[in-house]
Design a protein around this motif. Structure first.
Motif, PDB file in Angstrom:
ATOM      1  N   TYR A  11      24.271  -8.168-144.148  1.00 40.62           N
ATOM      2  CA  TYR A  11      23.637  -9.032-143.147  1.00 40.62           C
ATOM      3  C   TYR A  11      23.139 -10.258-143.904  1.00 40.62           C
ATOM      4  O   TYR A  11      22.379 -10.135-144.865  1.00 40.62           O
ATOM      5  N   TYR A  12      23.579 -11.434-143.512  1.00 37.06           N
ATOM      6  CA  TYR A  12      23.298 -12.665-144.239  1.00 37.06           C
ATOM      7  C   TYR A  12      22.194 -13.474-143.577  1.00 37.06           C
ATOM      8  O   TYR A  12      22.141 -13.599-142.361  1.00 37.06           O
ATOM      9  N   GLY A  13      21.321 -14.034-144.432  1.00 40.68           N
ATOM     10  CA  GLY A  13      20.221 -14.862-143.943  1.00 40.68           C
ATOM     11  C   GLY A  13      19.169 -14.028-143.244  1.00 40.68           C
ATOM     12  O   GLY A  13      19.069 -12.821-143.428  1.00 40.68           O
ATOM     13  N   GLY A  14      18.382 -14.670-142.433  1.00 37.58           N
ATOM     14  CA  GLY A  14      17.365 -13.964-141.658  1.00 37.58           C
ATOM     15  C   GLY A  14      16.281 -13.379-142.521  1.00 37.58           C
ATOM     16  O   GLY A  14      16.014 -13.833-143.632  1.00 37.58           O
ATOM     17  N   LYS A  15      15.653 -12.342-141.998  1.00 36.82           N
ATOM     18  CA  LYS A  15      14.543 -11.704-142.708  1.00 36.82           C
ATOM     19  C   LYS A  15      14.553 -10.213-142.421  1.00 36.82           C
ATOM     20  O   LYS A  15      15.276  -9.730-141.537  1.00 36.82           O
ATOM     21  N   SER A  16      13.740  -9.500-143.171  1.00 41.00           N
ATOM     22  CA  SER A  16      13.578  -8.066-142.977  1.00 41.00           C
ATOM     23  C   SER A  16      12.105  -7.779-142.756  1.00 41.00           C
ATOM     24  O   SER A  16      11.256  -8.227-143.520  1.00 41.00           O
ATOM     25  N   SER A  17      11.804  -7.066-141.689  1.00 40.58           N
ATOM     26  CA  SER A  17      10.419  -6.714-141.378  1.00 40.58           C
ATOM     27  C   SER A  17      10.391  -5.301-140.825  1.00 40.58           C
ATOM     28  O   SER A  17      11.133  -4.982-139.891  1.00 40.58           O
ATOM     29  N   SER A  64      16.582  -9.332-138.921  1.00 50.50           N
ATOM     30  CA  SER A  64      16.670 -10.215-137.750  1.00 50.50           C
ATOM     31  C   SER A  64      16.820 -11.656-138.205  1.00 50.50           C
ATOM     32  O   SER A  64      16.495 -12.001-139.338  1.00 50.50           O
ATOM     33  N   GLY A  65      17.308 -12.496-137.300  1.00 50.42           N
ATOM     34  CA  GLY A  65      17.399 -13.927-137.561  1.00 50.42           C
ATOM     35  C   GLY A  65      18.589 -14.360-138.379  1.00 50.42           C
ATOM     36  O   GLY A  65      18.692 -15.521-138.741  1.00 50.42           O
ATOM     37  N   GLY A  66      19.501 -13.457-138.691  1.00 52.48           N
ATOM     38  CA  GLY A  66      20.676 -13.788-139.482  1.00 52.48           C
ATOM     39  C   GLY A  66      21.945 -13.377-138.768  1.00 52.48           C
ATOM     40  O   GLY A  66      21.991 -13.340-137.540  1.00 52.48           O
ATOM     41  N   SER A  67      22.973 -13.038-139.542  1.00 61.71           N
ATOM     42  CA  SER A  67      24.253 -12.667-138.959  1.00 61.71           C
ATOM     43  C   SER A  67      25.028 -11.771-139.916  1.00 61.71           C
ATOM     44  O   SER A  67      24.871 -11.864-141.132  1.00 61.71           O
ATOM     45  N   PHE A  68      25.891 -10.926-139.364  1.00 59.38           N
ATOM     46  CA  PHE A  68      26.801 -10.145-140.183  1.00 59.38           C
ATOM     47  C   PHE A  68      27.980 -11.005-140.633  1.00 59.38           C
ATOM     48  O   PHE A  68      28.721 -10.627-141.528  1.00 59.38           O
ATOM     49  N   ASP A  69      28.149 -12.159-140.033  1.00 58.20           N
ATOM     50  CA  ASP A  69      29.204 -13.106-140.388  1.00 58.20           C
ATOM     51  C   ASP A  69      28.643 -14.134-141.367  1.00 58.20           C
ATOM     52  O   ASP A  69      27.822 -14.973-140.990  1.00 58.20           O
TER      53      ASP A  69
END
Length: 95
Positions: free
Chosen positions: A62-68, A73-78
């Motif tokens: 999962y690229y970008g986003g954040k982990s909580s 969330s806030g990213g993409s698998f692409d």
């Protein structure tokens, strides 16, 4: 003698400013987006070894986003869909 000190101060200021701009240029466009392993269905963050092995079909990076709280969330698998941002970069380019 005071003029010599003033000149040195100016040249060191220019060097420091130039180094800051160089650092921004190097780190912003060339960097890859953050990646973390996650379950494609539940968006639960997993160990990187889950993505590196061929055992789980649902685990993917999962690229970008954040982990909580164990959720991404806030990213993409692409990877290509993630905006790398940065100084002078476009969302589709970079590198």
């Amino acid at each position: 003698m005071a003029a010599v000190r003033q000149r040195r101060l100016r040249s060191s200021t220019v060097v420091l400013g130039g180094m800051g701009i160089l650092a921004l240029t190097i780190t912003s466009c060339g960097s890859e987006p953050d990646k973390r392993c996650a379950d494609r269905t539940t968006y639960e963050e997993l160990s990187n070894s889950d993505c590196d092995s061929d055992g789980s079909v649902r685990a993917s990076y999962y690229y970008g986003g954040k982990s909580s709280d164990g959720q991404v969330s806030g990213g993409s698998f692409d990877k290509s869909a993630v905006d790398r941002g940065g100084f002078g970069c476009s969302g589709t380019g970079g590198g």
